[in-house]
Design a protein around this motif. Structure first.
Motif, PDB file in Angstrom:
ATOM      1  N   PRO A  24      21.228 -24.273   7.315  1.00 42.56           N
ATOM      2  CA  PRO A  24      22.231 -25.334   7.148  1.00 42.56           C
ATOM      3  C   PRO A  24      22.413 -26.159   8.419  1.00 42.56           C
ATOM      4  N   ASP A  25      22.629 -27.463   8.244  1.00 46.80           N
ATOM      5  CA  ASP A  25      22.876 -28.405   9.359  1.00 46.80           C
ATOM      6  C   ASP A  25      21.728 -28.457  10.355  1.00 46.80           C
ATOM      7  N   ASN A  26      20.553 -28.082   9.930  1.00 44.95           N
ATOM      8  CA  ASN A  26      19.403 -28.092  10.835  1.00 44.95           C
ATOM      9  C   ASN A  26      18.357 -29.022  10.239  1.00 44.95           C
ATOM     10  N   PRO A  27      17.796 -29.933  11.041  1.00 42.26           N
ATOM     11  CA  PRO A  27      16.825 -30.887  10.491  1.00 42.26           C
ATOM     12  C   PRO A  27      15.591 -30.220   9.864  1.00 42.26           C
ATOM     13  N   LEU A  28      15.321 -28.966  10.223  1.00 40.43           N
ATOM     14  CA  LEU A  28      14.188 -28.257   9.601  1.00 40.43           C
ATOM     15  C   LEU A  28      14.470 -27.916   8.140  1.00 40.43           C
ATOM     16  N   LYS A  29      15.755 -27.898   7.778  1.00 41.95           N
ATOM     17  CA  LYS A  29      16.246 -27.649   6.408  1.00 41.95           C
ATOM     18  C   LYS A  29      16.092 -26.209   5.922  1.00 41.95           C
ATOM     19  N   SER A  30      14.901 -25.618   6.082  1.00 42.56           N
ATOM     20  CA  SER A  30      14.706 -24.258   5.558  1.00 42.56           C
ATOM     21  C   SER A  30      13.563 -23.579   6.307  1.00 42.56           C
ATOM     22  N   LEU A  31      13.535 -22.271   6.188  1.00 47.33           N
ATOM     23  CA  LEU A  31      12.442 -21.486   6.766  1.00 47.33           C
ATOM     24  C   LEU A  31      11.697 -20.775   5.644  1.00 47.33           C
ATOM     25  N   ASN A  32      10.381 -20.722   5.746  1.00 47.39           N
ATOM     26  CA  ASN A  32       9.588 -19.930   4.809  1.00 47.39           C
ATOM     27  C   ASN A  32       9.352 -18.546   5.411  1.00 47.39           C
ATOM     28  N   ALA A  33       9.928 -17.523   4.770  1.00 42.51           N
ATOM     29  CA  ALA A  33       9.523 -16.147   5.084  1.00 42.51           C
ATOM     30  C   ALA A  33       8.505 -15.764   4.010  1.00 42.51           C
ATOM     31  N   TYR A  34       7.562 -14.894   4.348  1.00 41.16           N
ATOM     32  CA  TYR A  34       6.554 -14.481   3.360  1.00 41.16           C
ATOM     33  C   TYR A  34       6.563 -12.964   3.239  1.00 41.16           C
ATOM     34  N   LEU A  35       6.590 -12.515   2.017  1.00 39.09           N
ATOM     35  CA  LEU A  35       6.500 -11.078   1.769  1.00 39.09           C
ATOM     36  C   LEU A  35       5.090 -10.789   1.250  1.00 39.09           C
ATOM     37  N   ILE A  36       4.368  -9.987   2.012  1.00 37.69           N
ATOM     38  CA  ILE A  36       3.018  -9.588   1.610  1.00 37.69           C
ATOM     39  C   ILE A  36       3.135  -8.179   1.019  1.00 37.69           C
ATOM     40  N   ARG A  37       2.844  -8.117  -0.243  1.00 44.23           N
ATOM     41  CA  ARG A  37       3.038  -6.848  -0.943  1.00 44.23           C
ATOM     42  C   ARG A  37       1.872  -5.899  -0.678  1.00 44.23           C
ATOM     43  N   GLY A  38       2.197  -4.688  -0.214  1.00 49.35           N
ATOM     44  CA  GLY A  38       1.169  -3.687   0.023  1.00 49.35           C
ATOM     45  C   GLY A  38       1.307  -2.539  -0.972  1.00 49.35           C
ATOM     46  N   GLU A  39       0.441  -1.553  -0.826  1.00 46.16           N
ATOM     47  CA  GLU A  39       0.531  -0.428  -1.754  1.00 46.16           C
ATOM     48  C   GLU A  39       1.668   0.509  -1.372  1.00 46.16           C
ATOM     49  N   ARG A  40       1.684   0.893  -0.082  1.00 47.21           N
ATOM     50  CA  ARG A  40       2.746   1.799   0.351  1.00 47.21           C
ATOM     51  C   ARG A  40       3.835   1.058   1.108  1.00 47.21           C
ATOM     52  N   ARG A  41       3.406   0.165   2.017  1.00 51.21           N
ATOM     53  CA  ARG A  41       4.395  -0.620   2.766  1.00 51.21           C
ATOM     54  C   ARG A  41       4.059  -2.095   2.629  1.00 51.21           C
ATOM     55  N   HIS A  42       5.086  -2.912   2.755  1.00 46.94           N
ATOM     56  CA  HIS A  42       4.925  -4.364   2.657  1.00 46.94           C
ATOM     57  C   HIS A  42       5.150  -4.969   4.042  1.00 46.94           C
ATOM     58  N   LEU A  43       4.793  -6.251   4.168  1.00 47.87           N
ATOM     59  CA  LEU A  43       5.012  -6.936   5.447  1.00 47.87           C
ATOM     60  C   LEU A  43       5.802  -8.215   5.197  1.00 47.87           C
ATOM     61  N   LEU A  44       6.871  -8.416   5.966  1.00 45.58           N
ATOM     62  CA  LEU A  44       7.634  -9.656   5.916  1.00 45.58           C
ATOM     63  C   LEU A  44       7.255 -10.486   7.141  1.00 45.58           C
ATOM     64  N   VAL A  45       6.781 -11.703   6.913  1.00 41.91           N
ATOM     65  CA  VAL A  45       6.423 -12.603   8.018  1.00 41.91           C
ATOM     66  C   VAL A  45       7.601 -13.551   8.245  1.00 41.91           C
ATOM     67  N   ASP A  46       8.236 -13.427   9.411  1.00 44.08           N
ATOM     68  CA  ASP A  46       9.391 -14.221   9.855  1.00 44.08           C
ATOM     69  C   ASP A  46      10.657 -13.910   9.043  1.00 44.08           C
ATOM     70  N   THR A  47      11.808 -14.166   9.697  1.00 40.93           N
ATOM     71  CA  THR A  47      13.053 -13.574   9.152  1.00 40.93           C
ATOM     72  C   THR A  47      14.171 -14.546   8.815  1.00 40.93           C
ATOM     73  N   GLY A  48      14.179 -15.755   9.390  1.00 41.75           N
ATOM     74  CA  GLY A  48      15.360 -16.623   9.267  1.00 41.75           C
ATOM     75  C   GLY A  48      16.344 -16.338  10.385  1.00 41.75           C
ATOM     76  N   PHE A  49      17.344 -17.235  10.480  1.00 41.44           N
ATOM     77  CA  PHE A  49      18.405 -17.088  11.480  1.00 41.44           C
ATOM     78  C   PHE A  49      19.252 -15.845  11.185  1.00 41.44           C
ATOM     79  N   ASN A  50      19.897 -15.373  12.223  1.00 40.81           N
ATOM     80  CA  ASN A  50      20.902 -14.337  12.062  1.00 40.81           C
ATOM     81  C   ASN A  50      22.203 -15.013  11.634  1.00 40.81           C
ATOM     82  N   ARG A  51      22.253 -15.437  10.365  1.00 38.53           N
ATOM     83  CA  ARG A  51      23.472 -16.035   9.815  1.00 38.53           C
ATOM     84  C   ARG A  51      23.528 -15.729   8.318  1.00 38.53           C
ATOM     85  N   ARG A  52      24.732 -15.812   7.814  1.00 40.21           N
ATOM     86  CA  ARG A  52      24.999 -15.374   6.448  1.00 40.21           C
ATOM     87  C   ARG A  52      24.089 -16.051   5.422  1.00 40.21           C
TER      88      ARG A  52
END
Ligand SMILES: [Zn+2]
Length: 335
Positions: A24-52
């Motif tokens: 919100p209120d940021n010219p970037l507007k949004s962040l793309n996080a990516y969830l890569i689904r694995g068999e046992r564990r998954h990987l999240l690429v990037d997280t977003g701001f520490n805000r609600r």
């Protein structure tokens, strides 16, 4: 197109989900996080701001994907808070690995540790013409200060050549400095997928700021583009906005953009003589929809001045500008 925030993810490629987090209120507007689904564990690429607003988009999306805390690891492409803000919280789940590059990961923790590192970083810009009022305002309004991680993150260092195994195919870590000193991307060669962080964006141009540890951040960034251009890429999954289908074309556009910027700065120096980076930034054209410079929000002024400085450093390295220190200010001029 993900315009409706209720639709929080889409499958970008088989087993890879783009989760769009609002900034919100940021010219970037949004962040793309990516969830890569694995068999046992998954990987999240990037997280977003520490805000609600980011948590409120990320956690329901993971929930809908059937992924619970502790079942996925985190890969942070670079130190900026929109990519790393939730790293500390997510890494707190038992058994979670949080990957980051050595320099960016260490710097995330320095920035999180308290005001000393920030004050030093901000005050150093006074010699580039940043006014005291701007630097003071940034102490409370810089998004990195407002929305950085809640505490120290125990990072596992990821380096050039490392291979991460999540999902259907191995992910190769590549070093692509420039946007930050130790920016990383992930490349899945089998399908030609590039998780580009802020190295390549489709609809907007990544900000290339000056870094004190890099004599020529822009030159380094352009070299990272050259490196990635040699890869066989069918789809780039960037840190913001739309996916990039024609990566070679986009790299060409990014190079051309910086070429135009360098030409613009040379003409500003032709008219202005000896100038600080802040004075140059005030004269440059910015995509703020006609907003005059004095009305730019402080973070936008900060990013603009740092971007001007990265271009001035590059011109200096090329021998097309001269840098001198006078009366406590760093001044640039044509040779
Ligand atoms: Zn960034």
């Amino acid at each position: 197109m993900l315009k409706d925030w209720r639709l929080m993810f889409e499958e970008s490629a088989q087993g890879i989900y783009r989760i769009v987090l609002p900034l919100p209120d940021n010219p970037l507007k949004s962040l793309n996080a990516y969830l890569i689904r694995g068999e046992r564990r998954h990987l999240l690429v990037d997280t977003g701001f520490n805000r609600r607003e980011c948590r409120d988009a990320l956690f329901p999306a993971l929930d809908q994907l059937g992924v619970r805390a502790g079942e996925f690891d985190v890969f942070v492409t670079h130190l900026h808070a929109d990519h790393s803000g939730l790293a500390a919280d997510l890494a707190a789940a038992p058994g979670t690995i949080a990957y980051a590059s050595a320099w960016d990961g260490e710097t995330i923790n320095k920035l999180t540790a308290g005001p000393a590192y920030w004050l030093d970083l901000l005050n150093d810009m006074a010699k580039h013409g940043c006014e005291p009022a701007l630097l003071h305002d940034l102490q409370t309004n810089h998004p990195g200060i407002r929305f950085g991680p809640s505490g120290k993150t125990h990072f596992t260092v990821a380096r050039e050549g490392d291979v991460l195994r999540y999902g259907q195919h191995p992910l190769l870590v590549l070093s692509t400095p420039g946007h930050t000193p130790d920016h990383l991307v992930l490349y899945e060669a089998e399908r030609g997928l590039l998780f580009s962080g802020d190295l390549i964006l489709g609809d907007i141009t990544p900000n290339i700021p000056r870094w004190r540890t890099m004599p020529d951040a822009l030159g380094t960034y352009l070299e990272s583009l050259d490196k990635v251009e040699k890869l066989d890429i069918s789809l780039t999954l960037p840190g913001h906005r739309s996916l990039v289908r024609d990566t070679k074309k986009r790299i060409g556009e990014l190079r051309a953009h910086h070429g135009r910027r360098l030409a613009e700065i040379r003409s500003i120096l032709t008219a202005g003589g000896e100038m600080t980076a802040a004075a140059v930034a005030r004269e440059m054209t910015w995509s703020m929809r006609g907003t005059p410079w004095k009305d730019f929000p402080s973070p936008q002024k900060w990013f603009a001045i740092n971007e001007a400085l990265a271009h001035l450093d590059h011109l200096t390295v090329l021998g097309e500008a001269v840098r001198e220190e006078k009366n406590g200010f760093v001044l640039f001029s044509l040779p």
